[in-house]
Design an enzyme around this catalytic site. Structure first.
Site, short mmCIF file in Angstrom:
data_model
loop_
_atom_site.label_atom_id
_atom_site.label_comp_id
_atom_site.label_asym_id
_atom_site.label_seq_id
_atom_site.Cartn_x
_atom_site.Cartn_y
_atom_site.Cartn_z
N GLY A 1 25.18 67.44 67.81
CA GLY A 1 26.31 68.37 66.54
C GLY A 1 27.36 67.91 67.13
O GLY A 1 28.16 68.44 68.29
N ALA A 2 28.07 68.95 66.45
CA ALA A 2 28.90 70.14 66.10
C ALA A 2 29.07 70.98 67.93
O ALA A 2 29.93 71.28 68.52
CB ALA A 2 29.71 70.83 65.25
N GLN A 3 27.83 71.31 68.09
CA GLN A 3 26.91 72.00 69.38
C GLN A 3 26.96 71.68 70.63
O GLN A 3 26.64 72.55 71.50
CB GLN A 3 26.69 73.67 68.47
CG GLN A 3 26.46 74.27 67.57
CD GLN A 3 25.11 74.57 67.42
OE1 GLN A 3 24.18 73.82 66.11
NE2 GLN A 3 24.98 75.98 66.44
N GLY A 4 26.57 70.58 70.45
CA GLY A 4 26.24 70.05 71.96
C GLY A 4 25.13 68.70 71.84
O GLY A 4 25.08 68.21 70.52
N LYS B 1 17.99 71.45 72.70
CA LYS B 1 19.47 70.46 72.22
C LYS B 1 20.33 71.52 73.02
O LYS B 1 20.00 72.56 73.83
CB LYS B 1 19.80 71.12 71.30
CG LYS B 1 21.06 72.05 70.40
CD LYS B 1 20.75 71.32 69.43
CE LYS B 1 21.74 72.90 68.15
NZ LYS B 1 21.90 72.74 66.38
N ASP C 1 25.06 74.23 52.65
CA ASP C 1 25.52 73.06 53.64
C ASP C 1 24.25 71.84 54.08
O ASP C 1 24.59 71.56 54.97
CB ASP C 1 26.25 73.89 54.53
CG ASP C 1 27.54 72.64 55.11
OD1 ASP C 1 28.24 71.99 54.55
OD2 ASP C 1 27.63 72.91 56.64
P1 AMP Z 1 22.32 69.03 65.43
O1 AMP Z 1 23.12 69.43 67.04
O2 AMP Z 1 21.29 69.53 65.56
O3 AMP Z 1 23.19 68.85 64.65
O4 AMP Z 1 21.32 67.71 66.00
C1 AMP Z 1 22.03 66.24 65.95
C2 AMP Z 1 20.88 65.41 66.03
O5 AMP Z 1 20.31 65.38 66.56
C3 AMP Z 1 20.68 65.37 64.64
O6 AMP Z 1 21.01 64.56 63.60
C4 AMP Z 1 19.45 64.37 64.31
O7 AMP Z 1 19.68 63.13 64.69
C5 AMP Z 1 19.29 64.93 66.00
N1 AMP Z 1 18.40 65.64 66.32
C6 AMP Z 1 17.88 66.81 66.32
N2 AMP Z 1 17.07 68.20 66.56
C7 AMP Z 1 16.21 66.88 66.77
C8 AMP Z 1 14.63 67.16 66.58
N3 AMP Z 1 14.47 68.29 66.74
N4 AMP Z 1 13.84 66.37 66.39
C9 AMP Z 1 14.29 65.28 66.25
N5 AMP Z 1 16.19 64.86 66.44
C10 AMP Z 1 16.70 65.77 66.30
#
Ligand code: AMP
Length: 365
Positions: A29-32, A49, A145
């Site tokens: 995502g945007a953060q990592g 993450k 959002d």
């Molecule tokens: P984020 O950086 O939180 O926006 O996450 C980016 C992407 O990573 C998400 O759209 C999911 O596809 C995947 N993801 C993040 N957290 C999880 C999790 N706890 N379990 C499964 N997939 C995840």
């Protein structure tokens, strides 16, 4: 102090305790970057993450701090749970990256779009989304959002919300990142900068549910202006009472646009986009369309509330007070979002959040 090791996933190095092995990329995502890993202590796979230098600028820092605070606070089955929080740093001087360990889910909701689901699965996903949102609202968090990429699901149809949305303070989020901000699901109140209340999130739920049903994005605006145009072209120009609430310049713009009748609900949600194998399906289709029309009202006072949506016959079949009326978490202190402090202080605040995490909590979940 845990024994750390470094392993590479794609372009990213993860420096993590040895209990986490066998990392596999999940998404970013945007953060990592997010990975799955086997946790030898819990005996199951989890998600990790990595937030790279979350205090590198104010936007990142505020967002990371808010996310950490909220993840620690909220404990509901439809909101992602925090299992561990760590940094390999020995002191604030060498503090750089933060790692967040969460429950692992199978995929985000984008993967579900385009798959033909029966009414039970669709209504169950919708029910859980509403329960998660209601719980965030009870902590004073209005998301604003919600989008499919921030909602994760499992094969067994369980669902969790991954993030906590926009901070109450002005949204400058991620102007500095190469990530494109998705606005398709943002409510009219957010697009035109109007006062909003909890049912601002119902709009997003309506757009997301519409996308699950139809298999395509309901309101694919290219930018904020186009987003408003799509809303009116597809759902019709809202009643006069909506315009009265706008700031003069925005009102002038919106009222100068051609008036649209919008498409009919039948055109937007024809019977053939729904399961249609039985009389019961036909009945549930009518209920689903009825709920969609109530969620996709441009004028907020005409839109259902979260409680009303949960009690709607399409989703109320799943109603369980332990999920829908779970005791609220402590109220979130929004002052923190509005804080204007130097980056060094953000670094300290984030570091304190990380080191104050009690890992023993992990065993209790
Ligand atoms: P984020 O950086 O939180 O926006 O996450 C980016 C992407 O990573 C998400 O759209 C999911 O596809 C995947 N993801 C993040 N957290 C999880 C999790 N706890 N379990 C499964 N997939 C995840």
């Amino acid at each position: 102090m845990a024994d750390f090791y470094t392993t590479q996933v794609g372009d990213t190095l993860f420096t993590i305790p040895r209990r986490y092995q066998d990392l596999k990329p999940l998404g970013h995502g945007a953060q990592g970057v997010v990975c799955s890993a086997k946790d030898s202590v819990r005996g199951e796979r989890i998600a990790i993450k990595k937030l790279v230098k979350p205090f590198q600028n104010e936007t990142y820092a505020k967002r990371a701090f808010r996310e950490l605070k909220l993840m620690k606070m909220v404990n509901h089955k439809n909101v992602i749970g925090l299992l561990n929080l760590f940094s390999p740093a020995h002191s604030i001087e060498d503090f750089e990256d933060v790692y967040i360990v969460m429950e692992l889910m199978d995929a985000n909701l984008c993967r579900v779009i385009g798959i033909e689901l029966d009414h039970d699965r669709m209504s169950y996903l919708l029910y859980q989304l509403l329960c998660g949102i209601k719980h965030l609202h009870s902590a004073g968090i209005i998301h604003r959002d919600l989008k499919p990429s921030n909602i994760v699901v499992k094969e067994d149809c369980s669902l969790k919300i991954l993030d906590f949305g926009l901070a109450r303070a002005a949204d400058k989020a991620f102007m500095m990142t190469p990530y494109v901000v998705t606005r398709y699901y943002r409510a009219p109140e957010v697009i035109v900068g109007m006062k909003y209340k909890e049912n601002v999130d119902i709009w997003s739920v309506g757009c997301i549910f519409a996308e699950i049903v139809r298999g395509d994005i309901l309101l694919p605006g290219r930018d904020y202006i186009d987003q408003w145009n799509k809303v009116t072209q597809i759902l019709g120009t809202p009643p006069q009472e909506f315009f009265k609430q706008l700031q003069p310049s925005v009102r002038m713009y919106c009222e100068s646009q051609p008036r649209h009748k919008g498409k009919s609900w039948n055109e937007l949600f024809p019977d053939d986009v729904f399961p249609n194998d039985s009389k019961e399906d036909a009945h549930k289709t009518r209920l689903a369309v009825d709920l969609l029309t109530k969620m996709l009202q441009i004028e907020p006072t005409r839109r259902v509330t979260v409680d009303e949506a949960l009690k709607h016959p399409y989703v109320s079949i799943w109603y369980d007070p332990s999920e829908a009326d779970a005791p609220p978490p402590p109220k979130y202190d929004h002052c923190l979002d509005e804080k204007n402090i130097p980056l060094a202080q953000w670094k300290k605040l984030i570091y304190e959040e990380v080191i104050s995490f009690d890992e023993r909590r992990d065993a209790k979940r």
